[in-house]
Design a protein around this motif. Structure first.
Motif: not given
Length: 385
Positions: A258-260, A262-263
Protein backbone atom coordinates in the motif's frame (compact mmCIF):
# COMPACT_ATOMS: atom_id res chain seq x y z
CA UNK A 1 130.32 -129.20 -25.66
CA UNK A 2 129.17 -125.63 -26.11
CA UNK A 3 128.52 -123.56 -22.90
CA UNK A 4 125.23 -122.28 -24.12
CA UNK A 5 123.80 -125.71 -24.09
CA UNK A 6 124.56 -126.07 -20.33
CA UNK A 7 122.30 -123.10 -19.35
CA UNK A 8 119.06 -123.94 -17.75
CA UNK A 9 115.82 -122.23 -18.50
CA UNK A 10 116.01 -120.25 -15.18
CA UNK A 11 119.05 -118.41 -16.46
CA UNK A 12 117.00 -116.40 -19.01
CA UNK A 13 118.06 -115.23 -22.39
CA UNK A 14 121.51 -113.67 -22.79
CA UNK A 15 120.31 -110.29 -24.19
CA UNK A 16 118.70 -109.34 -20.84
CA UNK A 17 122.07 -109.32 -19.16
CA UNK A 18 123.53 -107.06 -21.78
CA UNK A 19 120.61 -104.61 -21.48
CA UNK A 20 120.95 -104.34 -17.69
CA UNK A 21 124.64 -103.62 -17.98
CA UNK A 22 124.13 -100.94 -20.58
CA UNK A 23 121.31 -99.28 -18.54
CA UNK A 24 123.45 -99.09 -15.42
CA UNK A 25 126.24 -97.63 -17.44
CA UNK A 26 123.94 -94.87 -18.67
CA UNK A 27 122.27 -94.04 -15.32
CA UNK A 28 125.37 -93.93 -13.13
CA UNK A 29 126.89 -90.84 -14.73
CA UNK A 30 123.58 -88.95 -14.37
CA UNK A 31 123.34 -89.80 -10.69
CA UNK A 32 126.87 -88.70 -10.15
CA UNK A 33 126.18 -85.39 -11.81
CA UNK A 34 123.33 -84.55 -9.31
CA UNK A 35 119.83 -83.16 -9.96
CA UNK A 36 119.22 -81.24 -13.16
CA UNK A 37 118.76 -77.45 -12.86
CA UNK A 38 115.20 -75.97 -13.28
CA UNK A 39 114.53 -74.06 -16.47
CA UNK A 40 114.98 -70.28 -16.13
CA UNK A 41 112.00 -67.94 -17.00
CA UNK A 42 111.86 -66.48 -20.48
CA UNK A 43 113.21 -62.93 -20.57
CA UNK A 44 111.00 -60.24 -22.29
CA UNK A 45 111.86 -59.66 -25.85
CA UNK A 46 113.16 -56.15 -26.39
CA UNK A 47 112.16 -54.82 -29.80
CA UNK A 48 114.96 -53.83 -31.90
CA UNK A 49 115.52 -50.39 -33.29
CA UNK A 50 114.35 -51.52 -36.67
CA UNK A 51 111.04 -52.82 -35.34
CA UNK A 52 110.40 -49.61 -33.37
CA UNK A 53 111.11 -47.57 -36.46
CA UNK A 54 108.66 -49.64 -38.47
CA UNK A 55 105.90 -49.22 -35.81
CA UNK A 56 106.38 -45.47 -35.67
CA UNK A 57 106.32 -45.30 -39.44
CA UNK A 58 103.05 -47.23 -39.59
CA UNK A 59 101.40 -45.01 -36.93
CA UNK A 60 102.51 -41.85 -38.67
CA UNK A 61 101.19 -43.14 -41.94
CA UNK A 62 97.80 -43.99 -40.39
CA UNK A 63 97.55 -40.53 -38.81
CA UNK A 64 98.60 -38.93 -42.07
CA UNK A 65 95.90 -40.84 -43.91
CA UNK A 66 93.06 -39.94 -41.44
CA UNK A 67 93.94 -36.49 -40.10
CA UNK A 68 92.01 -34.74 -42.84
CA UNK A 69 88.87 -36.71 -41.94
CA UNK A 70 89.27 -35.91 -38.27
CA UNK A 71 89.82 -32.25 -38.99
CA UNK A 72 86.76 -32.10 -41.22
CA UNK A 73 84.57 -33.76 -38.57
CA UNK A 74 85.86 -31.48 -35.81
CA UNK A 75 85.34 -28.34 -37.87
CA UNK A 76 81.84 -29.49 -38.82
CA UNK A 77 80.88 -30.16 -35.19
CA UNK A 78 82.34 -26.82 -34.09
CA UNK A 79 80.46 -25.01 -36.84
CA UNK A 80 77.16 -26.70 -35.88
CA UNK A 81 77.61 -25.81 -32.19
CA UNK A 82 78.53 -22.19 -32.92
CA UNK A 83 75.62 -21.70 -35.31
CA UNK A 84 73.18 -23.28 -32.84
CA UNK A 85 74.34 -21.08 -29.94
CA UNK A 86 74.27 -17.92 -32.05
CA UNK A 87 70.83 -18.75 -33.46
CA UNK A 88 69.51 -19.54 -29.98
CA UNK A 89 70.79 -16.21 -28.61
CA UNK A 90 69.30 -14.29 -31.56
CA UNK A 91 65.90 -15.98 -31.25
CA UNK A 92 65.72 -15.46 -27.48
CA UNK A 93 66.65 -11.80 -27.88
CA UNK A 94 64.03 -11.37 -30.60
CA UNK A 95 61.37 -12.94 -28.36
CA UNK A 96 62.33 -10.63 -25.50
CA UNK A 97 62.13 -7.57 -27.74
CA UNK A 98 58.75 -8.69 -29.07
CA UNK A 99 57.34 -9.11 -25.57
CA UNK A 100 58.65 -5.69 -24.52
CA UNK A 101 57.13 -4.08 -27.61
CA UNK A 102 53.78 -5.73 -26.87
CA UNK A 103 53.92 -4.37 -23.32
CA UNK A 104 54.69 -0.84 -24.52
CA UNK A 105 51.90 -0.98 -27.08
CA UNK A 106 49.42 -2.22 -24.49
CA UNK A 107 50.54 0.47 -22.03
CA UNK A 108 50.19 3.25 -24.59
CA UNK A 109 46.71 2.09 -25.64
CA UNK A 110 45.36 2.12 -22.09
CA UNK A 111 44.19 5.71 -22.21
CA UNK A 112 40.79 5.27 -20.65
CA UNK A 113 40.04 4.25 -17.11
CA UNK A 114 38.30 1.09 -18.31
CA UNK A 115 41.24 -0.17 -20.36
CA UNK A 116 43.66 0.77 -17.60
CA UNK A 117 41.70 -1.31 -15.13
CA UNK A 118 41.40 -4.24 -17.49
CA UNK A 119 45.12 -4.61 -18.01
CA UNK A 120 47.20 -3.34 -15.12
CA UNK A 121 50.99 -3.26 -14.93
CA UNK A 122 51.41 -6.33 -12.76
CA UNK A 123 49.10 -8.36 -14.94
CA UNK A 124 50.92 -7.33 -18.12
CA UNK A 125 54.27 -8.11 -16.56
CA UNK A 126 53.35 -11.57 -15.37
CA UNK A 127 51.54 -12.46 -18.58
CA UNK A 128 54.46 -11.32 -20.72
CA UNK A 129 56.94 -13.21 -18.56
CA UNK A 130 54.93 -16.40 -18.85
CA UNK A 131 54.53 -16.09 -22.63
CA UNK A 132 58.20 -15.19 -23.09
CA UNK A 133 59.32 -18.11 -20.92
CA UNK A 134 57.26 -20.57 -22.95
CA UNK A 135 58.46 -19.24 -26.30
CA UNK A 136 62.10 -19.17 -25.22
CA UNK A 137 61.93 -22.72 -23.87
CA UNK A 138 60.34 -24.04 -27.07
CA UNK A 139 62.90 -22.24 -29.26
CA UNK A 140 65.84 -23.52 -27.18
CA UNK A 141 64.53 -27.09 -27.28
CA UNK A 142 64.07 -27.06 -31.05
CA UNK A 143 67.41 -25.43 -31.86
CA UNK A 144 69.57 -27.43 -29.45
CA UNK A 145 67.77 -30.69 -30.25
CA UNK A 146 68.32 -30.22 -33.98
CA UNK A 147 71.99 -29.36 -33.38
CA UNK A 148 72.49 -32.50 -31.28
CA UNK A 149 71.01 -34.68 -34.03
CA UNK A 150 73.24 -33.03 -36.64
CA UNK A 151 76.34 -33.65 -34.48
CA UNK A 152 75.43 -37.32 -34.11
CA UNK A 153 74.89 -37.54 -37.86
CA UNK A 154 78.35 -36.06 -38.42
CA UNK A 155 79.88 -39.05 -36.62
CA UNK A 156 77.93 -41.33 -39.00
CA UNK A 157 75.67 -42.64 -36.23
CA UNK A 158 72.44 -44.20 -37.42
CA UNK A 159 69.70 -41.94 -36.06
CA UNK A 160 66.74 -44.08 -37.13
CA UNK A 161 66.72 -46.32 -33.99
CA UNK A 162 67.29 -43.29 -31.79
CA UNK A 163 64.40 -41.36 -33.31
CA UNK A 164 62.14 -44.41 -33.16
CA UNK A 165 62.99 -44.97 -29.48
CA UNK A 166 62.45 -41.29 -28.71
CA UNK A 167 59.06 -41.41 -30.42
CA UNK A 168 57.95 -44.48 -28.49
CA UNK A 169 59.22 -42.96 -25.22
CA UNK A 170 57.42 -39.70 -25.98
CA UNK A 171 54.14 -41.52 -26.63
CA UNK A 172 54.53 -43.53 -23.40
CA UNK A 173 55.31 -40.42 -21.35
CA UNK A 174 52.42 -38.59 -22.97
CA UNK A 175 49.95 -41.32 -22.01
CA UNK A 176 51.40 -41.67 -18.51
CA UNK A 177 51.48 -37.92 -17.82
CA UNK A 178 48.39 -36.90 -19.76
CA UNK A 179 47.05 -34.88 -16.83
CA UNK A 180 50.30 -32.91 -16.66
CA UNK A 181 50.23 -32.29 -20.41
CA UNK A 182 46.58 -31.22 -20.20
CA UNK A 183 47.33 -28.79 -17.36
CA UNK A 184 50.30 -27.33 -19.25
CA UNK A 185 48.44 -26.83 -22.53
CA UNK A 186 45.42 -25.35 -20.74
CA UNK A 187 47.69 -22.93 -18.88
CA UNK A 188 49.39 -21.85 -22.10
CA UNK A 189 46.07 -21.08 -23.81
CA UNK A 190 44.71 -19.30 -20.72
CA UNK A 191 47.70 -17.00 -20.72
CA UNK A 192 47.75 -16.44 -24.48
CA UNK A 193 44.01 -15.68 -24.56
CA UNK A 194 44.27 -13.48 -21.46
CA UNK A 195 41.30 -15.14 -19.79
CA UNK A 196 42.31 -13.80 -16.38
CA UNK A 197 45.31 -12.33 -14.61
CA UNK A 198 46.69 -11.37 -11.24
CA UNK A 199 44.20 -9.32 -9.26
CA UNK A 200 41.10 -10.60 -11.06
CA UNK A 201 38.20 -12.08 -9.14
CA UNK A 202 37.14 -15.24 -10.92
CA UNK A 203 34.79 -18.17 -10.46
CA UNK A 204 36.56 -21.28 -11.74
CA UNK A 205 33.81 -23.73 -10.84
CA UNK A 206 35.92 -25.78 -8.44
CA UNK A 207 36.92 -22.65 -6.50
CA UNK A 208 36.44 -18.89 -6.59
CA UNK A 209 38.41 -15.93 -5.32
CA UNK A 210 41.08 -13.42 -6.26
CA UNK A 211 43.89 -14.56 -8.55
CA UNK A 212 47.24 -14.13 -6.83
CA UNK A 213 49.40 -16.19 -9.20
CA UNK A 214 48.99 -17.58 -12.71
CA UNK A 215 51.17 -20.54 -13.69
CA UNK A 216 51.36 -22.90 -16.62
CA UNK A 217 50.13 -25.81 -14.50
CA UNK A 218 48.38 -24.33 -11.45
CA UNK A 219 46.42 -21.15 -10.77
CA UNK A 220 46.52 -19.85 -7.19
CA UNK A 221 43.38 -18.20 -5.80
CA UNK A 222 42.66 -16.51 -2.48
CA UNK A 223 39.15 -17.14 -1.25
CA UNK A 224 36.78 -14.83 0.58
CA UNK A 225 37.81 -16.20 3.98
CA UNK A 226 41.53 -15.87 3.21
CA UNK A 227 42.14 -19.47 2.19
CA UNK A 228 44.39 -20.21 -0.79
CA UNK A 229 43.12 -22.52 -3.51
CA UNK A 230 45.48 -24.31 -5.91
CA UNK A 231 43.46 -25.06 -9.04
CA UNK A 232 44.91 -27.22 -11.80
CA UNK A 233 44.42 -25.56 -15.16
CA UNK A 234 43.27 -28.82 -16.75
CA UNK A 235 40.37 -29.11 -14.29
CA UNK A 236 38.93 -25.69 -15.13
CA UNK A 237 35.99 -26.18 -17.50
CA UNK A 238 34.62 -22.65 -17.31
CA UNK A 239 35.86 -19.28 -16.08
CA UNK A 240 33.71 -16.46 -14.81
CA UNK A 241 35.84 -13.31 -14.65
CA UNK A 242 34.28 -10.69 -12.41
CA UNK A 243 37.02 -8.11 -13.02
CA UNK A 244 36.79 -7.57 -16.78
CA UNK A 245 34.59 -4.92 -18.31
CA UNK A 246 32.19 -3.73 -15.65
CA UNK A 247 30.00 -5.06 -12.86
CA UNK A 248 26.37 -4.51 -11.97
CA UNK A 249 25.19 -3.56 -8.50
CA UNK A 250 21.58 -4.57 -7.93
CA UNK A 251 19.47 -3.92 -4.81
CA UNK A 252 15.95 -5.25 -4.25
CA UNK A 253 13.87 -3.03 -1.97
CA UNK A 254 10.76 -4.71 -0.51
CA UNK A 255 8.02 -2.37 0.69
CA UNK A 256 4.40 -2.80 1.68
CA UNK A 257 1.89 -3.11 -1.10
CA UNK A 258 0.00 0.00 0.00
CA UNK A 259 2.99 2.34 -0.25
CA UNK A 260 2.95 5.24 -2.69
CA UNK A 261 5.09 4.16 -5.67
CA UNK A 262 5.80 7.74 -6.76
CA UNK A 263 7.10 8.58 -3.30
CA UNK A 264 9.23 5.43 -3.26
CA UNK A 265 10.68 6.24 -6.71
CA UNK A 266 11.46 9.86 -5.78
CA UNK A 267 13.23 8.75 -2.60
CA UNK A 268 15.32 6.16 -4.46
CA UNK A 269 16.21 8.66 -7.21
CA UNK A 270 17.32 11.23 -4.63
CA UNK A 271 19.50 8.63 -2.90
CA UNK A 272 21.11 7.62 -6.20
CA UNK A 273 21.74 11.19 -7.34
CA UNK A 274 23.30 12.16 -4.02
CA UNK A 275 25.52 9.08 -3.94
CA UNK A 276 26.74 9.61 -7.52
CA UNK A 277 28.16 13.03 -6.60
CA UNK A 278 30.12 11.96 -3.52
CA UNK A 279 33.59 10.49 -3.36
CA UNK A 280 34.75 7.79 -3.75
CA UNK A 281 31.43 6.52 -5.10
CA UNK A 282 31.56 8.80 -8.11
CA UNK A 283 34.66 6.88 -9.28
CA UNK A 284 33.18 3.46 -8.57
CA UNK A 285 29.92 4.24 -10.34
CA UNK A 286 30.23 4.13 -14.12
CA UNK A 287 26.63 4.99 -14.71
CA UNK A 288 23.60 6.52 -13.00
CA UNK A 289 21.74 4.65 -10.31
CA UNK A 290 18.46 3.69 -11.99
CA UNK A 291 15.16 2.58 -10.49
CA UNK A 292 14.13 -0.17 -12.87
CA UNK A 293 10.63 -0.55 -11.48
CA UNK A 294 8.63 -3.26 -9.81
CA UNK A 295 10.33 -6.63 -9.86
CA UNK A 296 7.44 -8.50 -8.23
CA UNK A 297 4.07 -7.69 -6.63
CA UNK A 298 2.52 -9.83 -3.87
CA UNK A 299 -0.60 -9.47 -1.72
CA UNK A 300 1.19 -7.78 1.16
CA UNK A 301 4.47 -6.56 -0.39
CA UNK A 302 6.15 -5.45 -3.58
CA UNK A 303 9.79 -5.42 -4.69
CA UNK A 304 11.42 -2.44 -6.39
CA UNK A 305 14.65 -3.08 -8.31
CA UNK A 306 17.54 -0.57 -8.21
CA UNK A 307 20.60 -1.09 -10.43
CA UNK A 308 23.85 0.66 -11.31
CA UNK A 309 26.92 -0.05 -13.44
CA UNK A 310 30.12 -0.07 -11.37
CA UNK A 311 33.82 -0.68 -11.61
CA UNK A 312 34.87 -4.34 -11.93
CA UNK A 313 34.70 -6.21 -8.64
CA UNK A 314 33.14 -3.21 -6.84
CA UNK A 315 29.50 -4.20 -7.07
CA UNK A 316 29.27 -5.62 -3.55
CA UNK A 317 30.79 -2.47 -2.05
CA UNK A 318 28.33 -0.27 -3.92
CA UNK A 319 25.39 -2.49 -2.97
CA UNK A 320 26.19 -2.30 0.75
CA UNK A 321 26.49 1.48 0.66
CA UNK A 322 23.30 1.78 -1.39
CA UNK A 323 21.30 -0.33 1.06
CA UNK A 324 22.61 1.78 3.94
CA UNK A 325 21.52 5.02 2.26
CA UNK A 326 18.14 3.64 1.16
CA UNK A 327 17.31 2.49 4.69
CA UNK A 328 18.14 5.89 6.19
CA UNK A 329 16.21 7.72 3.46
CA UNK A 330 13.14 5.49 3.89
CA UNK A 331 13.20 5.98 7.67
CA UNK A 332 13.27 9.72 7.16
CA UNK A 333 10.43 9.56 4.62
CA UNK A 334 8.28 7.22 6.74
CA UNK A 335 8.42 4.32 4.27
CA UNK A 336 8.50 0.90 5.93
CA UNK A 337 10.80 -1.72 4.48
CA UNK A 338 9.42 -5.23 4.58
CA UNK A 339 11.86 -8.05 5.19
CA UNK A 340 11.66 -11.55 6.60
CA UNK A 341 8.28 -12.21 8.23
CA UNK A 342 5.20 -10.68 6.66
CA UNK A 343 4.17 -7.35 8.21
CA UNK A 344 0.41 -7.14 8.85
CA UNK A 345 -1.36 -4.25 7.21
CA UNK A 346 -2.95 -1.51 9.29
CA UNK A 347 -6.60 -2.23 10.11
CA UNK A 348 -6.34 -5.86 9.12
CA UNK A 349 -7.69 -8.37 11.66
CA UNK A 350 -5.11 -10.07 13.72
CA UNK A 351 -4.36 -13.63 12.81
CA UNK A 352 -5.88 -16.29 15.01
CA UNK A 353 -3.74 -17.94 17.61
CA UNK A 354 -2.32 -21.09 15.98
CA UNK A 355 -2.39 -22.90 19.34
CA UNK A 356 -6.07 -22.24 19.91
CA UNK A 357 -7.19 -25.38 18.10
CA UNK A 358 -4.72 -27.64 19.80
CA UNK A 359 -6.20 -29.93 22.49
CA UNK A 360 -4.76 -29.97 25.99
CA UNK A 361 -2.31 -32.75 26.69
CA UNK A 362 -3.89 -35.94 28.01
CA UNK A 363 -2.87 -37.62 31.28
CA UNK A 364 -2.88 -40.94 29.48
CA UNK A 365 -0.03 -39.81 27.22
CA UNK A 366 2.49 -40.66 29.94
CA UNK A 367 2.92 -44.37 30.78
CA UNK A 368 3.89 -43.60 34.42
CA UNK A 369 1.00 -41.35 35.30
CA UNK A 370 -1.53 -42.67 37.89
CA UNK A 371 -4.29 -42.68 35.26
CA UNK A 372 -2.22 -44.81 32.91
CA UNK A 373 -1.20 -47.21 35.70
CA UNK A 374 -4.80 -47.60 36.86
CA UNK A 375 -6.02 -48.24 33.35
CA UNK A 376 -3.33 -50.81 32.51
CA UNK A 377 -4.53 -54.49 32.40
CA UNK A 378 -3.86 -56.80 35.38
CA UNK A 379 -1.13 -59.34 34.59
CA UNK A 380 -2.15 -63.09 34.80
CA UNK A 381 -1.12 -65.05 37.93
CA UNK A 382 2.13 -66.98 37.77
CA UNK A 383 1.81 -70.77 37.32
CA UNK A 384 5.31 -71.68 38.51
CA UNK A 385 5.62 -73.48 41.90
Amino acid sequence: MDRTSDRTPQDGPPHLEVSAVSLSAAVLPLLAAGPSPSPSPTAPTVPSLKEAHESATNAAGWVEENWSTWLAIGLRVLLIVVIALVLRAVVRRAITKLIERMNRRTGSSTGTALSGLLVNAERRRQRSEAIGSVLRSVASFLILGTAALMVLGTFQINLAPLLASAGVAGVAIGFGARNLVTDFLSGVFMILEDQYGVGDSIDAGVASGEVIEVGLRVTKLRGVDGEIWYVRNGEVKRIGNLSQGWSTAGVDVTVRSDEDLDKVKETLSAVGERMSKEEPWNEMLWGPIETLGLDSVLLDSMVVRVSAKTMPDKSLTVERELRWRIKRAFDAAGIAIVGGATVPLEGAPAAADPTAGVAAPSAYASSVSPQSVAASPIPPPSTSK
